[in-house]
Write a protein that holds these residues in place. Structure first.
Motif, PDB file in Angstrom:
ATOM      1  N   SER A  92      -2.909  30.494 -10.556  1.00 41.83           N
ATOM      2  CA  SER A  92      -1.417  29.792 -10.197  1.00 41.83           C
ATOM      3  C   SER A  92      -0.842  29.857 -11.315  1.00 41.83           C
ATOM      4  O   SER A  92       0.198  28.963 -11.692  1.00 41.83           O
ATOM      5  CB  SER A  92      -1.136  29.089  -9.295  1.00 41.83           C
ATOM      6  N   GLN A  93      -1.638  29.764 -12.271  1.00 40.26           N
ATOM      7  CA  GLN A  93      -0.932  29.641 -13.890  1.00 40.26           C
ATOM      8  C   GLN A  93      -1.644  31.162 -14.502  1.00 40.26           C
ATOM      9  O   GLN A  93      -0.904  31.614 -15.633  1.00 40.26           O
ATOM     10  CB  GLN A  93      -2.417  28.983 -14.920  1.00 40.26           C
ATOM     11  N   VAL A  94      -1.974  31.834 -14.827  1.00 39.48           N
ATOM     12  CA  VAL A  94      -1.867  33.516 -14.637  1.00 39.48           C
ATOM     13  C   VAL A  94      -1.378  34.200 -14.336  1.00 39.48           C
ATOM     14  O   VAL A  94      -0.210  35.019 -15.579  1.00 39.48           O
ATOM     15  CB  VAL A  94      -3.502  34.004 -14.630  1.00 39.48           C
ATOM     16  N   ALA A  95      -0.386  34.389 -13.511  1.00 36.12           N
ATOM     17  CA  ALA A  95       0.766  34.687 -12.880  1.00 36.12           C
ATOM     18  C   ALA A  95       1.776  35.001 -13.216  1.00 36.12           C
ATOM     19  O   ALA A  95       2.637  35.017 -13.943  1.00 36.12           O
ATOM     20  CB  ALA A  95       0.597  34.788 -11.314  1.00 36.12           C
ATOM     21  N   VAL A  98       2.181  33.239 -16.077  1.00 34.64           N
ATOM     22  CA  VAL A  98       2.640  33.779 -17.995  1.00 34.64           C
ATOM     23  C   VAL A  98       2.842  35.243 -17.562  1.00 34.64           C
ATOM     24  O   VAL A  98       3.460  35.698 -18.963  1.00 34.64           O
ATOM     25  CB  VAL A  98       1.020  33.048 -18.429  1.00 34.64           C
ATOM     26  N   ASP A  99       1.802  35.508 -17.099  1.00 32.96           N
ATOM     27  CA  ASP A  99       2.169  37.687 -16.538  1.00 32.96           C
ATOM     28  C   ASP A  99       3.222  37.950 -17.006  1.00 32.96           C
ATOM     29  O   ASP A  99       4.704  38.558 -17.563  1.00 32.96           O
ATOM     30  CB  ASP A  99       1.744  37.765 -15.700  1.00 32.96           C
ATOM     31  N   LYS A 100       4.786  36.929 -15.872  1.00 32.13           N
ATOM     32  CA  LYS A 100       5.487  36.683 -16.325  1.00 32.13           C
ATOM     33  C   LYS A 100       6.671  36.364 -16.831  1.00 32.13           C
ATOM     34  O   LYS A 100       7.464  36.512 -17.171  1.00 32.13           O
ATOM     35  CB  LYS A 100       5.714  36.283 -14.651  1.00 32.13           C
ATOM     36  N   LEU A 101       5.946  36.362 -17.965  1.00 30.98           N
ATOM     37  CA  LEU A 101       6.855  35.556 -19.327  1.00 30.98           C
ATOM     38  C   LEU A 101       7.314  37.597 -19.860  1.00 30.98           C
ATOM     39  O   LEU A 101       8.218  37.498 -20.582  1.00 30.98           O
ATOM     40  CB  LEU A 101       5.906  35.421 -20.404  1.00 30.98           C
ATOM     41  N   SER A 102       6.930  39.057 -19.154  1.00 27.22           N
ATOM     42  CA  SER A 102       7.690  40.049 -19.563  1.00 27.22           C
ATOM     43  C   SER A 102       8.463  40.405 -18.588  1.00 27.22           C
ATOM     44  O   SER A 102       9.515  40.938 -19.575  1.00 27.22           O
ATOM     45  CB  SER A 102       6.250  40.820 -18.609  1.00 27.22           C
ATOM     46  N   VAL A 103       8.779  38.988 -18.149  1.00 24.52           N
ATOM     47  CA  VAL A 103      10.904  38.800 -17.558  1.00 24.52           C
ATOM     48  C   VAL A 103      11.635  38.658 -18.692  1.00 24.52           C
ATOM     49  O   VAL A 103      12.430  39.581 -19.149  1.00 24.52           O
ATOM     50  CB  VAL A 103      11.205  38.571 -16.774  1.00 24.52           C
ATOM     51  N   VAL A 104      10.680  37.969 -19.984  1.00 27.99           N
ATOM     52  CA  VAL A 104      11.699  37.383 -21.074  1.00 27.99           C
ATOM     53  C   VAL A 104      11.380  38.369 -21.942  1.00 27.99           C
ATOM     54  O   VAL A 104      12.991  38.991 -22.190  1.00 27.99           O
ATOM     55  CB  VAL A 104      11.322  36.158 -21.640  1.00 27.99           C
ATOM     56  N   ALA A 150       7.860  29.685 -16.876  1.00 25.07           N
ATOM     57  CA  ALA A 150       6.305  29.664 -17.072  1.00 25.07           C
ATOM     58  C   ALA A 150       5.740  28.854 -18.335  1.00 25.07           C
ATOM     59  O   ALA A 150       4.025  28.902 -17.656  1.00 25.07           O
ATOM     60  CB  ALA A 150       6.397  31.239 -17.464  1.00 25.07           C
ATOM     61  N   ILE A 151       6.094  28.288 -18.601  1.00 29.48           N
ATOM     62  CA  ILE A 151       5.580  27.798 -20.573  1.00 29.48           C
ATOM     63  C   ILE A 151       5.202  26.282 -19.746  1.00 29.48           C
ATOM     64  O   ILE A 151       4.316  25.954 -19.686  1.00 29.48           O
ATOM     65  CB  ILE A 151       6.245  27.573 -21.605  1.00 29.48           C
ATOM     66  N   LEU A 152       5.768  26.420 -18.558  1.00 28.06           N
ATOM     67  CA  LEU A 152       5.499  25.158 -18.224  1.00 28.06           C
ATOM     68  C   LEU A 152       4.158  24.844 -16.842  1.00 28.06           C
ATOM     69  O   LEU A 152       3.058  23.696 -16.577  1.00 28.06           O
ATOM     70  CB  LEU A 152       5.852  24.259 -17.523  1.00 28.06           C
ATOM     71  N   ILE A 153       3.894  25.770 -16.610  1.00 25.91           N
ATOM     72  CA  ILE A 153       2.796  26.341 -16.095  1.00 25.91           C
ATOM     73  C   ILE A 153       1.311  26.199 -16.268  1.00 25.91           C
ATOM     74  O   ILE A 153       1.042  25.541 -15.913  1.00 25.91           O
ATOM     75  CB  ILE A 153       3.215  27.107 -14.448  1.00 25.91           C
ATOM     76  N   ALA A 154       2.109  26.612 -17.593  1.00 30.92           N
ATOM     77  CA  ALA A 154       0.531  27.112 -18.219  1.00 30.92           C
ATOM     78  C   ALA A 154       0.005  26.103 -18.555  1.00 30.92           C
ATOM     79  O   ALA A 154      -1.200  25.545 -18.765  1.00 30.92           O
ATOM     80  CB  ALA A 154       1.314  28.530 -19.384  1.00 30.92           C
ATOM     81  N   VAL A 155       0.701  24.999 -19.061  1.00 31.08           N
ATOM     82  CA  VAL A 155       0.151  23.978 -19.651  1.00 31.08           C
ATOM     83  C   VAL A 155       0.013  22.593 -18.493  1.00 31.08           C
ATOM     84  O   VAL A 155      -0.353  21.923 -19.152  1.00 31.08           O
ATOM     85  CB  VAL A 155       1.668  23.228 -21.405  1.00 31.08           C
ATOM     86  N   SER A 156       0.267  23.364 -18.003  1.00 29.17           N
ATOM     87  CA  SER A 156       0.032  21.591 -16.569  1.00 29.17           C
ATOM     88  C   SER A 156      -1.588  21.748 -16.267  1.00 29.17           C
ATOM     89  O   SER A 156      -2.080  22.439 -16.390  1.00 29.17           O
ATOM     90  CB  SER A 156       0.781  22.020 -15.758  1.00 29.17           C
TER      91      SER A 156
END
Length: 144
Positions: A98-101, A103-109, A138-144
């Motif tokens: 739930s955190q990796v996916a 962040v992986d979607k930063l590929s959209v950016v 993505a950043i918010l999810i990664a740091v939560s």
């Protein structure tokens, strides 16, 4: 008008659904084996399925018909895909799906930025706002 099965939106939604299943299945799959070996097995499955699709739909093309430019960029794309999969599976082995996916979607950016810089693509201000929301989420999810 494009048919339902010919719309990019349908295939993009299906890609998202299958990508989400990839994360869940891979997280369970790497629990007892090394992430690189898991990536290797996944790649074999992908190759077999695509081979069956090519055979069933008679879409195989002779390698000689591929231009050098296409061949170069497909090889580069394959290398990038392999690197992405190796990194993704290692991240899943170490972190929560739930955190990796996300962040992986930063590929959209990155795709939006690279598309604008290298391909001359244009997004509307609303599109760029959406891209920034994806990045922030993505950043918010990664740091939560």
């Amino acid at each position: 008008m494009t048919s339902f099965f010919g719309s990019w939106q349908l295939w993009a939604i299906l890609a998202a659904v299958f990508a989400s299943l990839t994360a869940i299945f891979a997280k369970v799959g790497v629990s007892d084996i090394g992430s690189d070996f898991a990536t290797f097995l996944r790649t074999l499955v992908v190759m077999a399925v695509l081979g069956m699709i090519l055979w069933a739909t008679d879409q195989y093309e002779p390698l000689g018909s591929i231009s050098p430019k296409s061949a170069l960029f497909l090889v580069l794309s394959g290398l990038a895909t392999g690197a992405s999969w190796v990194c993704y599976f290692r991240a899943l082995k170490l972190g929560q799906a739930s955190q990796v996916a996300p962040v992986d979607k930063l590929s959209v950016v990155l795709v939006a930025i690279f598309g604008a810089v290298f391909l001359g693509e244009h997004l509307s201000p609303t599109g760029w706002f959406g891209v920034s929301l994806v990045g922030a989420g993505a950043i918010l999810i990664a740091v939560s």
